[in-house]
Design an enzyme around this catalytic site. Structure first.
Site, mmCIF file in Angstrom:
data_model
loop_
_atom_site.group_PDB
_atom_site.id
_atom_site.type_symbol
_atom_site.label_atom_id
_atom_site.label_comp_id
_atom_site.label_asym_id
_atom_site.label_seq_id
_atom_site.Cartn_x
_atom_site.Cartn_y
_atom_site.Cartn_z
ATOM 1 N N GLU A 101 67.318 8.270 -16.625
ATOM 2 C CA GLU A 101 66.232 9.130 -16.153
ATOM 3 C C GLU A 101 65.250 9.470 -17.261
ATOM 4 O OE1 GLU A 101 69.128 12.589 -15.352
ATOM 5 O OE2 GLU A 101 67.229 13.620 -15.667
ATOM 6 N N LYS B 10 77.411 18.948 -13.492
ATOM 7 C CA LYS B 10 76.854 19.108 -14.824
ATOM 8 C C LYS B 10 77.950 19.578 -15.763
ATOM 9 C CE LYS B 10 72.653 18.241 -13.431
ATOM 10 N NZ LYS B 10 71.858 17.105 -13.937
ATOM 11 N N ASP C 297 77.698 14.809 -15.733
ATOM 12 C CA ASP C 297 76.366 14.617 -16.334
ATOM 13 C C ASP C 297 76.202 15.616 -17.482
ATOM 14 O OD1 ASP C 297 73.692 14.389 -16.949
ATOM 15 O OD2 ASP C 297 72.962 14.690 -14.907
ATOM 16 N N ASP D 2 64.207 5.788 -12.630
ATOM 17 C CA ASP D 2 63.517 7.006 -12.191
ATOM 18 C C ASP D 2 62.114 6.580 -11.767
ATOM 19 O OD1 ASP D 2 63.491 10.325 -12.851
ATOM 20 O OD2 ASP D 2 61.547 9.318 -12.810
#
Lengths: 444, 444
Positions: free
Chosen positions: A301, A220, A248, A324
């Site tokens: 997502e 992250k 991400d 997703d």
């Protein structure tokens, strides 16, 4: 002939925010939750359909209410008819002339339709005695395109083009099924990379990920540039040059900021930059993709439906498409998205984690390998080691791979005891939790 | 200093589907409804804030549940603090770290935030003793840009650019206020054009529209091409060559179909084609706009947020931008959208009708004229003559114009008696209706 005799919804929440599991730049305190659905029939086989929407805590009650609003579509209905024409069932739910105002085809109501659709696929797979991936992989190209609503897609992919894709990969299905059973499907892990972890924990978990056979980890980023640089240096040192490292940003940036920020991270050989900005920003992702090339852009997502995915592909806005299992309107819409990805030649690497997303989405990737794209070595499924113990058929991940589930169903069934214990606010866990809080307050 | 002491939500539904009012190609049977919100404080002034989400029937309960999920943000809060920093209040609601998963910024939860934000603006306007349009028009450029969340917008419009737009029109505010009060703001009417009406009724209502001073009418299209051609010929014959005739397909078409269909309607001198395809399809609208030029493309009533509007403008996908008072997250987000439209030089013609949309959205257009774009003669507000009698400050439309409301507030307050009577399913109307249905069943 059988009838739907009960539809039970449950607001299930796990207190994950207390361990900093799952923290990122936009979601600092998620309580992984499921707006959960159980479809019961009067058939002698006793089989049920289970589905859910994944949320991260507050609002799980709203999502549960949305699923409940769809129960009139199920209660008293002939099960065989619902399951025989899943394409028609999907359209009936999605195009309800009044409910569609609440989207259309996005947000709370669309995800609720996804839970219902997935519960029906779960039931259909159990009745067929097959895991969902295999049930889908036994369907003919014609049956598969009948699942797809081509409305709003035909400027990118017609029904005939989708049929061509499926027919082209029909011959190799058996061989690829054998390959899948022998080799598994690649996974990658996000476990080391959450923002709340210390560098020591990051290093330890990165070592463990490599030892466990994963070929990619993900970190992250997006809260603080200096931290990101330090953590990426730490991660790269831990895994060496041969393991891929993706990052991400969880929608943290604007367009220019994404390009600028990534220019500082490029030296660490980034496998992809995920969710650099708003999931609604097709043109923004396209600009970022041009600006950070050759680093691929990944997103999906939070992409609301097939219409936005279509445009992402048309605009070359993503190079890694992340389906997703519980964001769009269930299996049918994900089949449409897999077909779009195949049409545009873009690889699919599903989002997973949360509650049950790994269990559900693996079926779609495996189906894609066997019957759609025919590829798996350039793609992988996200793996996070959370909450699998609550599922009746939990994922089997080892040697860095997802191993094909063989039990009938779509993977989304939770143990009744787990549902009961974590139902909010009346389940055993939350009642005890509230009592403990009350006691602590008294002590103060 | 005062505190929010109660937040009341109501599921209000009107049985409009029984008269075929409001039928179009995608929404054949709408029951115009409001998920309604009342914010009560302990202030001695007794003023309340009212807001709503407009829906068309089923699902209004889900929307009401979503508003209810936001009440913890209001109950017990200091009213002066909430109202003094409406930009901060908006961000707090929109960026809740858990609730945002349900969108982000789209669908049921985003519209619920809109109802809360609008209720607070209603209260703020009442406290200021001003109609909302005038309250906004008294705010400085700096105060106005503080209302806007520029996240995800900066690649199209920075805070500085928005300030420049507002500063440029600051000098003429007083003069334009006087003009607005003297001339009103142009309206157009959809009343003749619903699909369920006979040609005779269409002709009669079109004559009435012209007699009432409207310069534009709008017809629903998209269900049947031959019908559309006949109805447009009928409408054009009724209104003559000098009245504009727009058409609205309510998302019925795919890209190629829209272009093809419109080629058959072009001969009737079409003022705009509205919602030709999915409101999510930015690239599709852009392709349609190129394909049907010089007919302008209009859209917006289902456009989920400022990020999608931004892209519609960047891609030249629309030539008429149709804001809606109850689709995005309230006044703040609509101020952002008005600024984007001004930046791109695109005219704004709001969507209205339904329940209370006319009452609410007129404030935004009038504010836009006075303080943002400075224009009104190239734009107009939709007018449908439905359900205004339930509002405490109903619109005043005559001589084809909306006349500026002078009463304090945002226009969204319904009579308590109307809310009570039409609350579903326990209000007087619905109880009587259910009893009548039961009686009819017994007779059969």
């Amino acid at each position: 002939m059988s009838t739907v005799i009960a539809v039970e919804t449950s607001d299930v929440r796990f207190p994950t925010s207390r361990n900093l599991d799952g923290s990122d730049a936009m979601n600092p305190d998620p309580d992984y939750s499921a707006a959960y659905l159980r479809v019961v029939t009067d058939s002698e086989d006793g089989l049920e359909g289970h589905g859910f929407v994944f949320t991260i805590g507050r609002g799980n009650d709203v999502e549960t209410a949305a699923i409940k609003a769809l129960t009139p579509y199920l209660l008293g209905r002939n099960v065989e008819e619902l399951l025989a024409d899943m394409g028609g069932t999907w359209k009936e739910l999605t195009h309800d002339s009044q409910l569609r105002w609440l989207g259309p085809e996005k947000g709370v109501m669309h995800m609720a339709i996804g839970a219902v659709v997935n519960a029906l696929w779960d039931l259909k797979s159990k009745r067929a005695g097959l895991p969902l991936w295999q049930l889908l992989a036994t369907m003919s190209p014609e049956e598969l395109v009948d699942l797809v609503d081509f409305r709003y897609l035909t400027d990118a992919m017609t029904r005939e083009e989708a049929l061509d894709i499926l027919r082209a990969s029909e011959a190799g299905r058996e061989e690829r099924t054998a390959t899948l059973l022998a080799e598994g499907y690649p996974g990658y892990t996000t476990t080391p990379g959450w923002l709340g972890y210390s560098d020591e924990k990051l290093t330890r978990l990165a070592h463990e990920a490599v030892a466990a056979g994963f070929k990619q980890i993900k970190l992250k980023v997006g809260a603080d540039l200096d931290d990101d640089i330090r953590r990426l240096r730490t991660a790269r040192a831990a895994v060496g040059p041969d393991i891929k490292v993706a990052v991400d940003a969880n929608q943290r940036w604007d367009v220019a900021q994404a390009i600028e920020w990534m220019s500082h991270l490029a030296e660490f050989d980034i496998a992809w930059i995920e969710e650099p900005t708003s999931p609604d920003d097709i043109l923004g992702h396209a600009a970022i993709a041009r600006g950070v090339a050759p680093i691929p852009v990944a997103t999906g997502e939070h992409v609301q439906n097939r219409v936005v995915f279509k445009q992402m592909l048309q605009a070359d806005a993503l190079q890694v498409l992340q389906i997703d299992a519980a964001r769009v309107a269930g299996v049918n819409e994900n089949v449409a998205i897999l077909l779009l990805a195949a049409k545009f030649g873009v690889r699919v690497c599903p989002h997973a984690g949360g509650v049950g997303l790994c269990e559900a989405v693996q079926h779609l990737s495996m189906f894609d390998f066997v019957a759609v794209s025919g590829k798996k070595d350039d793609r992988m499924i996200e793996f996070v080691d959370h909450l699998h113990e609550h599922f009746v058929t939990p994922i089997d991940v080892h040697h860095g791979c997802y191993w094909p589930p063989l039990a009938p169903g779509g993977g989304s069934e939770m143990y009744a005891a787990s549902v009961a214990e974590y139902t909010f606010p009346d389940g055993e866990f939350w009642v005890a939790d509230a009592a403990q809080h009350a006691e602590q307050k008294e002590l103060v």
